[in-house]
Design an enzyme around this catalytic site. Structure first.
Site, PDB file in Angstrom:
ATOM      1  N   CYS A  95      44.093   6.247  21.606  1.00  0.00           N
ATOM      2  CA  CYS A  95      42.777   5.589  21.642  1.00  0.00           C
ATOM      3  C   CYS A  95      42.180   5.415  20.237  1.00  0.00           C
ATOM      4  O   CYS A  95      42.637   4.581  19.485  1.00  0.00           O
ATOM      5  CB  CYS A  95      41.870   6.361  22.580  1.00  0.00           C
ATOM      6  SG  CYS A  95      40.531   5.354  23.230  1.00  0.00           S
ATOM      7  N   ARG A 129      32.694  -0.716  28.721  1.00  0.00           N
ATOM      8  CA  ARG A 129      33.671   0.366  28.528  1.00  0.00           C
ATOM      9  C   ARG A 129      34.704   0.269  29.644  1.00  0.00           C
ATOM     10  O   ARG A 129      34.355   0.111  30.815  1.00  0.00           O
ATOM     11  CB  ARG A 129      33.015   1.759  28.609  1.00  0.00           C
ATOM     12  CG  ARG A 129      32.268   2.168  27.408  1.00  0.00           C
ATOM     13  CD  ARG A 129      32.030   3.664  27.318  1.00  0.00           C
ATOM     14  NE  ARG A 129      33.212   4.331  26.745  1.00  0.00           N
ATOM     15  CZ  ARG A 129      33.522   4.314  25.459  1.00  0.00           C
ATOM     16  NH1 ARG A 129      32.776   3.637  24.603  1.00  0.00           N
ATOM     17  NH2 ARG A 129      34.588   4.942  25.012  1.00  0.00           N
ATOM     18  N   HIS A 195      44.676   8.527  27.728  1.00  0.00           N
ATOM     19  CA  HIS A 195      44.291   9.937  27.606  1.00  0.00           C
ATOM     20  C   HIS A 195      44.818  10.665  28.843  1.00  0.00           C
ATOM     21  O   HIS A 195      45.499  10.103  29.681  1.00  0.00           O
ATOM     22  CB  HIS A 195      42.754  10.068  27.622  1.00  0.00           C
ATOM     23  CG  HIS A 195      42.068   9.550  26.422  1.00  0.00           C
ATOM     24  ND1 HIS A 195      42.091  10.193  25.213  1.00  0.00           N
ATOM     25  CD2 HIS A 195      41.303   8.452  26.257  1.00  0.00           C
ATOM     26  CE1 HIS A 195      41.346   9.506  24.344  1.00  0.00           C
ATOM     27  NE2 HIS A 195      40.863   8.456  24.947  1.00  0.00           N
TER      28      HIS A 195
HETATM   29  N1  GLN Z   1      35.439   4.898  19.988  1.00  0.00           N
HETATM   30  C1  GLN Z   1      36.595   4.126  20.446  1.00  0.00           C
HETATM   31  C2  GLN Z   1      36.246   3.193  21.621  1.00  0.00           C
HETATM   32  O1  GLN Z   1      35.272   3.406  22.296  1.00  0.00           O
HETATM   33  C3  GLN Z   1      37.715   5.076  20.877  1.00  0.00           C
HETATM   34  C4  GLN Z   1      37.337   5.918  22.086  1.00  0.00           C
HETATM   35  C5  GLN Z   1      38.360   6.998  22.409  1.00  0.00           C
HETATM   36  O2  GLN Z   1      39.072   7.505  21.539  1.00  0.00           O
HETATM   37  N2  GLN Z   1      38.406   7.400  23.715  1.00  0.00           N
HETATM   38  O3  GLN Z   1      37.001   2.235  21.863  1.00  0.00           O
END
Ligand code: GLN
Length: 244
Positions: A95, A129, A195
């Site tokens: 990520c 998101r 993840h």
């Molecule tokens: N901050 C980055 C995003 O929101 C990565 C998030 C993360 O590592 N889960 O895309």
């Protein structure tokens, strides 16, 4: 007792280790230990001196503000890490760490964050998101080729040039929710939005990476002793093809 040795460097664990990404390190540690491969694991944090000749680099995920700090720091080590990439070291970025393996990440409310550019990719923060389970398929890893994990990112990543997806999305959003690509691969550098943490539910991919690292170190296709992955495979199946 094998005489095989590997070295792993965990980049910025104090900054980029969101959603238990350190679980990926535990998988490398145990799957090498169970095969009597002597894996040395070093943590690398801001201000530390980075040495070359490492077989596996791992960098986890994080929120934008941690990425700001790491992006600045990474630039000091860009040349060494690029040399390591060219020498076929294995990289696994999750990520936020994945995003910084590309050319840049443009957050919503921060200046553009420069990456190290070993992946020909760029990321821009999107309007929503992406949160949920992902199932993807990586046909190059063999018969068992599904990969599962959990995504939580607003970044939209686009691949360019010779950089290919790590896998094709079956369920979920992946890189950007439109091109059905999940993650990225260039030489032995891999990035993914998965993840979970990623490797505990995908032991076959962990072994694929360990074999790449052994090939880099010993210039040989070294077969790994099989491991009873009954529990890991149950964890894999528990989210396979499920969105939530
Ligand atoms: N901050 C980055 C995003 O929101 C990565 C998030 C993360 O590592 N889960 O895309």
């Amino acid at each position: 007792m094998s005489n095989l040795k590997l070295k792993l460097v965990h980049l910025y664990p104090l900054f980029l280790n969101i959603y238990g990404d350190i679980g990926n390190i535990r998988v490398f540690q145990k799957r090498c230990e169970w095969r009597n491969i002597d894996l040395t694991i070093e943590q690398f944090n801001i201000g530390d001196k980075l040495e070359p000749d490492t077989d596996i680099y791992f960098i986890g995920g994080g929120q934008d503000r941690q990425q700001v700090e790491v992006s600045k720091e990474l630039q000091k080590h860009k040349n060494l890490l690029t040399d390591e990439y060219n020498n076929n070291s294995v990289f696994l970025g999750i990520c936020g760490g994945y995003q910084l393996m590309g050319e840049y990440y443009q957050p919503h409310d921060a200046d553009r964050l420069e990456g190290i550019g070993i992946l020909d990719a760029y990321t821009v923060a999107g309007p929503t998101r992406f949160i949920g389970n992902v199932t993807a398929k990586a046909e190059y890893i063999g018969e068992k080729n599904t990969l599962v994990g959990f995504e939580n990112h607003s970044g939209l990543t686009y691949l360019r040039g010779d950089t290919t997806p790590m896998a094709q999305v079956i369920v979920g959003n992946g890189n950007n929710g439109t091109d059905k690509r999940e993650g990225a691969r260039s030489k032995n550098a891999f990035g993914t939005y998965l993840h979970g943490s990623f490797l505990p539910k995908n032991p076959h991919f962990a072994d694929y990476l360990i074999k790449l690292a052994l090939k880099k170190r010993y210039n040989d296709d070294i077969e790994l002793e099989p491991i009873d992955d009954t529990i890991e495979n149950k964890a894999h199946e528990s989210v396979l093809n499920k969105a939530y």
